[in-house]
Design an enzyme around this catalytic site. Structure first.
Site, mmCIF file in Angstrom:
data_model
loop_
_atom_site.group_PDB
_atom_site.id
_atom_site.type_symbol
_atom_site.label_atom_id
_atom_site.label_comp_id
_atom_site.label_asym_id
_atom_site.label_seq_id
_atom_site.Cartn_x
_atom_site.Cartn_y
_atom_site.Cartn_z
ATOM 1 N N GLY A 133 -1.060 0.841 -4.946
ATOM 2 C CA GLY A 133 -2.390 0.338 -4.646
ATOM 3 C C GLY A 133 -3.437 1.030 -5.484
ATOM 4 N N TYR B 6 10.294 -4.846 -8.082
ATOM 5 C CA TYR B 6 9.028 -4.573 -8.750
ATOM 6 C C TYR B 6 8.203 -3.458 -8.131
ATOM 7 C CZ TYR B 6 4.142 -5.403 -10.171
ATOM 8 O OH TYR B 6 2.861 -5.250 -10.622
ATOM 9 N N ASN C 214 0.877 0.177 5.826
ATOM 10 C CA ASN C 214 1.382 -0.637 4.733
ATOM 11 C C ASN C 214 2.109 -1.819 5.331
ATOM 12 O OD1 ASN C 214 2.395 -1.621 2.277
ATOM 13 N ND2 ASN C 214 4.198 -0.302 2.377
ATOM 14 N N GLY C 215 1.672 -3.034 5.000
ATOM 15 C CA GLY C 215 2.315 -4.220 5.538
ATOM 16 C C GLY C 215 1.304 -5.277 5.905
ATOM 17 N N CYS D 152 0.860 -1.181 0.000
ATOM 18 C CA CYS D 152 0.000 0.000 0.000
ATOM 19 C C CYS D 152 0.896 1.231 0.000
ATOM 20 C CB CYS D 152 -0.910 0.023 1.228
ATOM 21 S SG CYS D 152 -2.097 -1.329 1.303
#
Length: 503
Positions: free
Chosen positions: A28, A258, A101-102, A2
């Site tokens: 996201g 990526y 985020n995670g 995210c």
């Protein structure tokens, strides 16, 4: 994966938050949200969709206040319910909003603790809501009407003791300030920066990637260190503290492969330069294994592989060509739920330039191969465009294992390299030959950017989980949640958690 952002300014932050989220949109595309604080009042807008679709003029006019946080999301278990869009909010104590985020690896146990011991209710399946309630409870235990930075840091220290997994967090405490913190392993990225306003005062931004700072004129100060917290009070004063014992940097190496934008700097490592080195190492392996290769042209699969492919072509002294044109209005196929949707989107996303393929031995280069769906479709497109032979190179090693730290890797049996040799993968996707980056070479390409980091999270390649708490039962449970069949059945459904029956 995210994207998160938080800003403390001297003026309204709504436009800066919006612009920062558009820069982080690659992290996201499922949902977006912004919450701002105007004195003691909060203004929140969040919904499913891209940033540009979620926020209209009428919404932006309502998002007033000189501090706020924002979030762009994709669902790590395939759910797309708007109820799980962030930021999340709890009113007690103080009024706290949080974006994360995670992925917490002990979220199920924490849900039960929160209900039985802390007497807090969780209303979604999101571990971000769990994290928010843990933090809120630790602040509430202080029993103070007015907070200071030390109180906030004490609460973060308690969060580290209770929460396991990966988490990069921005949270806003109404009337006090904005806080950013990172798990003790530093798995997910988070940075902060500053700029000087026209009135000469300091303004601060916390964000997932440095590109968000660049776009808004903030100067990167540094990464938030593993286990560290950064707090900016409402007056713009900044405080920092190391809040975890035995913290060590184990950043996710897939960020460099990526996830991150190439123009980002993560843990003092240029993503762009790391990808250049990935191309160099891959070229060396090609020369070693096939010194008499017959590659006529190197073609990247847009966009993230372009940097590695260009350097690979240079090292091989082979022509580099753009053979695919990308429709930029299609989302990232890696994070799309459902096999049918991914297959359909590949043809919508890319179109081949026939003259670059006709009669040639083509080496296609991608950043990684996960499900193999995209790779198979692209190889078919190359052959239909007239390619003589189609070789396939991956700048990353074979993805054979689940990622449990916030990347939506599918169930292991849906990974193309799961249980297959490289030759079998080539057969599955229809390539004449396939070559993967060696893990040691991948680590070396990133490590070179910052020799102080000695270990990365490489779990999707080698099943080594740096938090040390992952077992077969946990991997089986997330495999079920992430399977395409479960994602399809959950699409569009809302979440109701019955903790009374789960205990």
């Amino acid at each position: 994966m995210c994207g998160i952002v938080g800003i403390v300014s001297n003026e309204n932050v709504n436009q800066d938050l919006y612009d920062a989220l558009t820069v982080l949109q690659h992290r996201g595309q499922d949902a977006a949200g912004i919450v701002t604080s105007d004195g003691g009042r909060l203004h929140l807008r969040k919904d499913n969709g891209l940033v540009r679709d979620v926020f209209r003029t009428k919404h932006m006019l309502n998002l007033v206040g000189n501090m706020g946080i924002g979030h762009v999301r994709y669902p790590t278990a395939g759910r797309s319910s708007s109820s799980e869009a962030q930021p999340f909010y709890v009113n007690s104590p103080y009024g706290i909003t949080l974006a994360h985020n995670g992925n917490l690896t002990n979220s199920e146990a924490l849900k039960k603790e929160l209900f039985v011991e802390d007497q807090r209710h969780i209303n979604t399946d999101s571990d971000s809501e769990v994290l928010l309630n843990v933090f809120a409870h630790e602040l509430q235990r202080l029993g103070k009407l007015r907070l200071n930075a030390d109180d906030v840091f004490d609460a973060v220290s308690a969060v580290h003791k209770r929460c396991r997994g990966a988490y990069a967090v921005v949270t806003m405490i109404t009337g006090f300030g904005i806080l950013g913190f990172r798990d003790p392993h530093g798995i997910r990225p988070i940075v902060y920066g500053q700029r000087i306003s026209e009135s000469g005062q300091h303004e601060y931004m916390i964000a997932s990637e440095s590109v968000a700072l660049d776009a808004q004129g903030f100067e990167l100060v540094r990464d938030i260190r593993p286990g560290e917290a950064v707090f900016i009070d409402k007056s713009g004063e900044l405080f920092t503290r190391e809040c975890a014992e035995n913290a060590v940097a184990n950043p996710c190496i897939f960020e460099y492969v990526y996830l991150a934008r190439p123009d980002s700097i993560i843990d003092d490592i240029s993503v762009y330069k790391a990808r250049l080195r990935m191309g160099e190492r891959l070229a060396e392996k090609i020369v070693s294994e096939r010194p008499d290769h017959d590659i006529d042209v190197v073609i990247p699969i847009p966009d993230t592989s372009r940097t590695s492919a260009l350097q690979l072509a240079n090292a091989l002294n082979v022509n580099f060509r753009e053979g695919f044109i990308k429709n930029r209005y299609i989302g990232r196929t890696f994070i799309m739920p459902g096999q049918k949707e991914r297959k359909k989107s590949v043809r919508q996303k890319l179109n081949a330039i026939d003259l670059e393929f006709k009669g040639k031995n083509v080496l296609l280069v991608d950043d990684s191969i996960v499900r193999g769906t995209t790779s198979e479709q692209i190889i078919k497109m190359a052959r239909e465009a007239g390619a003589n032979k189609v070789y396939f190179a991956s700048a990353a090693p074979p993805v054979r294992y689940a990622n449990v730290y916030g990347i939506d890797m599918p169930a292991i049996d849906e990974l193309i390299a799961g249980g297959r040799t490289e030759a079998e993968v080539a057969d599955e996707i229809g390539a004449d030959w396939i070559i993967y980056q060696d893990l040691d070479d991948l680590i070396a390409t990133v490590h070179e950017g910052n020799p102080e980091i000695t270990q990365f999270d490489t779990s999707c390649f080698d099943a080594h989980y740096v938090t040390g708490d992952i077992d077969g039962e946990y991997l089986e449970s997330i495999g079920i949640k992430r399977s395409d069949s479960v994602k399809e059945s959950r699409k569009g459904s809302e979440t109701i958690i019955d903790l009374h029956n789960s205990i």
